[in-house]
Design a protein around this motif. Structure first.
Motif, PDB file in Angstrom:
ATOM      1  N   TYR A 146       0.815  -1.218   0.000  1.00 41.48           N
ATOM      2  CA  TYR A 146       0.000   0.000   0.000  1.00 41.48           C
ATOM      3  C   TYR A 146       0.842   1.258   0.000  1.00 41.48           C
ATOM      4  CZ  TYR A 146       1.258  -1.027   4.857  1.00 41.48           C
ATOM      5  OH  TYR A 146       1.966  -1.360   5.980  1.00 41.48           O
ATOM      6  N   ALA A 150       9.127   7.558  10.165  1.00 45.90           N
ATOM      7  CA  ALA A 150      10.338   7.372   9.354  1.00 45.90           C
ATOM      8  C   ALA A 150      10.163   6.120   8.510  1.00 45.90           C
ATOM      9  CB  ALA A 150      11.570   7.230  10.251  1.00 45.90           C
ATOM     10  N   TRP A 155      11.606   3.507   7.672  1.00 41.92           N
ATOM     11  CA  TRP A 155      12.644   2.524   8.007  1.00 41.92           C
ATOM     12  C   TRP A 155      12.028   1.145   8.157  1.00 41.92           C
ATOM     13  CZ3 TRP A 155      14.680   5.823  12.694  1.00 41.92           C
ATOM     14  CH2 TRP A 155      15.500   6.857  12.203  1.00 41.92           C
ATOM     15  N   THR A 196       6.729   6.476  14.731  1.00 43.62           N
ATOM     16  CA  THR A 196       6.526   5.217  14.023  1.00 43.62           C
ATOM     17  C   THR A 196       7.752   4.999  13.140  1.00 43.62           C
ATOM     18  OG1 THR A 196       5.051   3.988  12.545  1.00 43.62           O
ATOM     19  CG2 THR A 196       4.978   6.392  12.333  1.00 43.62           C
ATOM     20  N   GLY A 230       9.173   1.661  12.373  1.00 44.20           N
ATOM     21  CA  GLY A 230       9.397   0.271  11.972  1.00 44.20           C
ATOM     22  C   GLY A 230       9.703  -0.602  13.184  1.00 44.20           C
ATOM     23  N   HIS A 267       2.542   1.255  15.448  1.00 44.62           N
ATOM     24  CA  HIS A 267       3.009   0.103  14.674  1.00 44.62           C
ATOM     25  C   HIS A 267       1.752  -0.697  14.351  1.00 44.62           C
ATOM     26  CE1 HIS A 267       6.583  -2.141  13.454  1.00 44.62           C
ATOM     27  NE2 HIS A 267       6.058  -3.264  13.916  1.00 44.62           N
ATOM     28  N   ASN A 268       1.273  -0.601  13.130  1.00 47.26           N
ATOM     29  CA  ASN A 268      -0.030  -1.177  12.799  1.00 47.26           C
ATOM     30  C   ASN A 268       0.061  -2.652  12.445  1.00 47.26           C
ATOM     31  OD1 ASN A 268      -1.228   1.287  13.183  1.00 47.26           O
ATOM     32  ND2 ASN A 268      -1.224   1.852  11.024  1.00 47.26           N
ATOM     33  N   ASP A 308      -2.184  -3.731  10.505  1.00 49.93           N
ATOM     34  CA  ASP A 308      -2.642  -3.502   9.135  1.00 49.93           C
ATOM     35  C   ASP A 308      -3.807  -4.367   8.681  1.00 49.93           C
ATOM     36  OD1 ASP A 308      -1.113  -1.316   8.602  1.00 49.93           O
ATOM     37  OD2 ASP A 308       0.551  -2.431   7.719  1.00 49.93           O
ATOM     38  N   ARG A 317       5.605  -8.017  13.600  1.00 53.64           N
ATOM     39  CA  ARG A 317       4.819  -6.859  14.058  1.00 53.64           C
ATOM     40  C   ARG A 317       4.474  -7.024  15.539  1.00 53.64           C
ATOM     41  NH1 ARG A 317       5.664  -2.717  10.796  1.00 53.64           N
ATOM     42  NH2 ARG A 317       3.727  -1.574  10.896  1.00 53.64           N
ATOM     43  N   ILE A 346      -5.697  -1.050   8.116  1.00 51.03           N
ATOM     44  CA  ILE A 346      -6.178  -0.406   6.892  1.00 51.03           C
ATOM     45  C   ILE A 346      -7.312  -1.254   6.320  1.00 51.03           C
ATOM     46  CG2 ILE A 346      -5.484   0.421   4.605  1.00 51.03           C
ATOM     47  CD1 ILE A 346      -2.592   0.292   5.414  1.00 51.03           C
ATOM     48  N   ALA A 401      -8.445   4.005   5.862  1.00 54.34           N
ATOM     49  CA  ALA A 401      -8.909   3.437   4.592  1.00 54.34           C
ATOM     50  C   ALA A 401      -7.754   3.632   3.623  1.00 54.34           C
ATOM     51  CB  ALA A 401     -10.154   4.155   4.103  1.00 54.34           C
ATOM     52  N   LEU A 402      -7.535   2.634   2.780  1.00 55.09           N
ATOM     53  CA  LEU A 402      -6.412   2.725   1.848  1.00 55.09           C
ATOM     54  C   LEU A 402      -6.475   4.014   1.034  1.00 55.09           C
ATOM     55  CD1 LEU A 402      -3.991   1.179   0.439  1.00 55.09           C
ATOM     56  CD2 LEU A 402      -5.660   0.579  -1.319  1.00 55.09           C
ATOM     57  N   VAL A 403      -5.358   4.706   0.978  1.00 54.30           N
ATOM     58  CA  VAL A 403      -5.202   5.810   0.034  1.00 54.30           C
ATOM     59  C   VAL A 403      -4.441   5.197  -1.140  1.00 54.30           C
ATOM     60  CG1 VAL A 403      -4.218   8.114  -0.334  1.00 54.30           C
ATOM     61  CG2 VAL A 403      -4.983   7.454   1.959  1.00 54.30           C
ATOM     62  N   ILE A 444      -2.147   4.504  -4.076  1.00 51.81           N
ATOM     63  CA  ILE A 444      -0.985   5.243  -4.576  1.00 51.81           C
ATOM     64  C   ILE A 444      -0.596   4.647  -5.931  1.00 51.81           C
ATOM     65  CG2 ILE A 444       1.410   5.932  -4.083  1.00 51.81           C
ATOM     66  CD1 ILE A 444      -0.142   6.732  -1.667  1.00 51.81           C
ATOM     67  N   ALA A 468      -6.276   7.634   7.894  1.00 52.62           N
ATOM     68  CA  ALA A 468      -6.137   7.951   6.467  1.00 52.62           C
ATOM     69  C   ALA A 468      -7.453   7.700   5.733  1.00 52.62           C
ATOM     70  CB  ALA A 468      -5.031   7.108   5.853  1.00 52.62           C
ATOM     71  N   LEU A 492       1.398  11.512   5.928  1.00 52.43           N
ATOM     72  CA  LEU A 492       2.861  11.390   5.806  1.00 52.43           C
ATOM     73  C   LEU A 492       3.268  11.859   4.413  1.00 52.43           C
ATOM     74  CD1 LEU A 492       3.409   7.976   7.619  1.00 52.43           C
ATOM     75  CD2 LEU A 492       4.057  10.235   8.455  1.00 52.43           C
TER      76      LEU A 492
HETATM   77  N1  SAM Z   1       7.738   2.370   8.474  1.00 54.32           N
HETATM   78  C1  SAM Z   1       6.913   2.340   9.607  1.00 54.32           C
HETATM   79  C2  SAM Z   1       5.978   1.169   9.664  1.00 54.32           C
HETATM   80  O1  SAM Z   1       5.655   0.585   8.644  1.00 54.32           O
HETATM   81  O2  SAM Z   1       5.522   0.829  10.751  1.00 54.32           O
HETATM   82  C3  SAM Z   1       6.130   3.625   9.828  1.00 54.32           C
HETATM   83  C4  SAM Z   1       5.470   4.387   8.711  1.00 54.32           C
HETATM   84  S1  SAM Z   1       4.103   3.598   7.924  1.00 54.32           S
HETATM   85  C5  SAM Z   1       3.840   4.697   6.563  1.00 54.32           C
HETATM   86  C6  SAM Z   1       2.744   3.804   9.057  1.00 54.32           C
HETATM   87  C7  SAM Z   1       1.400   3.220   8.688  1.00 54.32           C
HETATM   88  O3  SAM Z   1       0.746   4.034   7.744  1.00 54.32           O
HETATM   89  C8  SAM Z   1       1.371   1.846   8.043  1.00 54.32           C
HETATM   90  O4  SAM Z   1       1.479   0.819   8.965  1.00 54.32           O
HETATM   91  C9  SAM Z   1       0.005   1.833   7.392  1.00 54.32           C
HETATM   92  O5  SAM Z   1      -0.960   1.307   8.273  1.00 54.32           O
HETATM   93  C10 SAM Z   1      -0.290   3.308   7.136  1.00 54.32           C
HETATM   94  N2  SAM Z   1      -0.280   3.569   5.685  1.00 54.32           N
HETATM   95  C11 SAM Z   1       0.802   3.642   4.890  1.00 54.32           C
HETATM   96  N3  SAM Z   1       0.450   3.881   3.606  1.00 54.32           N
HETATM   97  C12 SAM Z   1      -0.897   3.960   3.596  1.00 54.32           C
HETATM   98  C13 SAM Z   1      -1.859   4.197   2.550  1.00 54.32           C
HETATM   99  N4  SAM Z   1      -1.489   4.347   1.299  1.00 54.32           N
HETATM  100  N5  SAM Z   1      -3.149   4.205   2.904  1.00 54.32           N
HETATM  101  C14 SAM Z   1      -3.537   4.034   4.180  1.00 54.32           C
HETATM  102  N6  SAM Z   1      -2.686   3.819   5.198  1.00 54.32           N
HETATM  103  C15 SAM Z   1      -1.379   3.777   4.915  1.00 54.32           C
END
Ligand code: SAM
Ligand code: DTB
Ligand code: SF4
Length: 313
Positions: free
Chosen positions: A54, A95, A97, A126, A128, A148-149, A151, A169, A188, A219-221, A223, A259, A287
């Protein structure tokens, strides 16, 4: 422990009785009219070695996002100050990471946390995966929460991310907990999951002991250039339903309408607030993707008869 059948039966309830129950649980456990405003900032954007299907920031995909070098502590503190002036009480720094590595970059994050705390805001990061010793270091800097999701469900996780496992996770969440930092973990919807996957994700979160203090429901954005870039949008009422079920299963947690809000009408967002969401991300960027503008959100909050949670004294 919640069973699979129990959670699925809740999820399958007709929407209005589900909302009645969620509102009842909400009022028993939270002030009726408060919403917490949290601001996000990506302090290290793009070039991530993980392959989360995602995400705009994964180096495995061809998204249009340009990786950027890590922000300076000063820039981050200036952003946090702006966020506070606009009414936000929690500042969350992300970050791209795979995991935290000890060294100068991590030390900078520790300084960012200290700076945000000095301003009297709640601090969340957040970053990683993370060890218990690294979590301890963040705790000592004053960190309130770690995001830390999970997901999605354990089963669906494998088809969304290949470079790490669901158990990785859970292990990080344990390390966060052991260090005495509060847990922010959610997921998500809209990634091709089934209703059972959604229920299993919420069940795993609700069966954590203690439950996460904070549960973001995204909700998924979609990309462009990512494997999930062409997913159909979710039904907004599914977002409402997820929030209601999360509220009932995790009565004391902050449930965050996260989101995906730019695809929701004001009315759908109102229903999410009625279903038990008591926090939103505030500020025009998440983000890497857009979020409603501050004045629009203030109008929404006012029209819902809510007040932003007051900043800590
Ligand atoms: N890298 C770290 C991690 O994965 O835990 C932190 C940043 S990551 C972008 C944080 C969270 O943002 C992800 O676990 C996910 O749930 C959410 N996320 C990332 N991209 C997304 C998207 N396109 N739509 C919705 N949620 C998103
Ligand atoms: C969460 O569950 N949602 C936020 C926060 N935790 C870190 C992130 C949403 C990111 C949306 C996609 C983007 O802006 O890149
Ligand atoms: Fe990296 Fe986090 Fe994006 Fe996954 S969600 S690719 S770990 S920044």
């Amino acid at each position: 422990m919640f069973t699979k059948q129990f959670v699925r039966a809740l999820y399958d309830r007709p929407l209005l009785p589900l909302l009645d129950e969620a509102r009842r649980v909400h009022l028993e456990n939270h002030p009726a009219n408060e919403v917490q405003l949290c601001t996000l900032l990506s302090v290290k954007t793009g070039g991530c070695p993980e392959d989360c299907g995602y995400c705009s920031q994964s180096s495995h995909h061809e998204s249009k996002l340009e990786p950027q070098k890590m922000l300076d502590v000063k820039e981050v503190i200036a952003s946090a100050r702006r966020a506070k002036e606009l009414g936000s009480t929690r500042f969350c720094m992300g970050a791209a990471w795979r995991e935290v590595k000890d060294g100068p970059a991590f030390d900078k994050v520790v300084d960012m946390v200290k700076g945000v705390k000095e301003m009297g805001m709640e601090a969340c990061v957040t970053l990683g995966m993370l060890t218990e010793a690294q979590a301890k270091k963040l705790k000592d800097a004053g960190l309130d929460a770690y995001n830390h999701n999970l997901d999605t469900s354990r089963e669906h996780y494998r088809s969304i991310v290949k470079t790490r496992t669901f158990d990785d996770r859970l292990r990080t969440l344990e390390n966060v907990r052991k260090a005495g930092i509060t847990v922010c973990s959610g997921g998500i919807i809209g990634m091709g999951e089934s209703a059972d996957d959604r229920c299993e994700m919420l069940r795993t979160l609700a069966n954590l002991d203690p439950q996460p203090e904070s549960v973001p429901i995204n909700a998924l954005v979609p990309i462009e250039g990512t494997p999930l870039g062409h997913m159909a949008p979710v039904d907004p009422l599914d977002h409402v339903r997820m929030i209601a079920v999360a509220r009932i299963l995790m009565p004391k947690s902050k449930v965050r309408l996260s989101a995906g809000r730019t695809s929701l009408t004001r009315e759908a967002q109102m229903l999410c607030l009625l279903a038990g969401a008591n926090s939103i991300f505030y500020g025009d960027t998440l983000l890497t993707t857009p979020n409603p503008a501050e004045d629009q959100d203030m109008a929404l909050i006012r029209d819902a008869g809510l007040v932003p949670l007051a900043p800590a004294p």
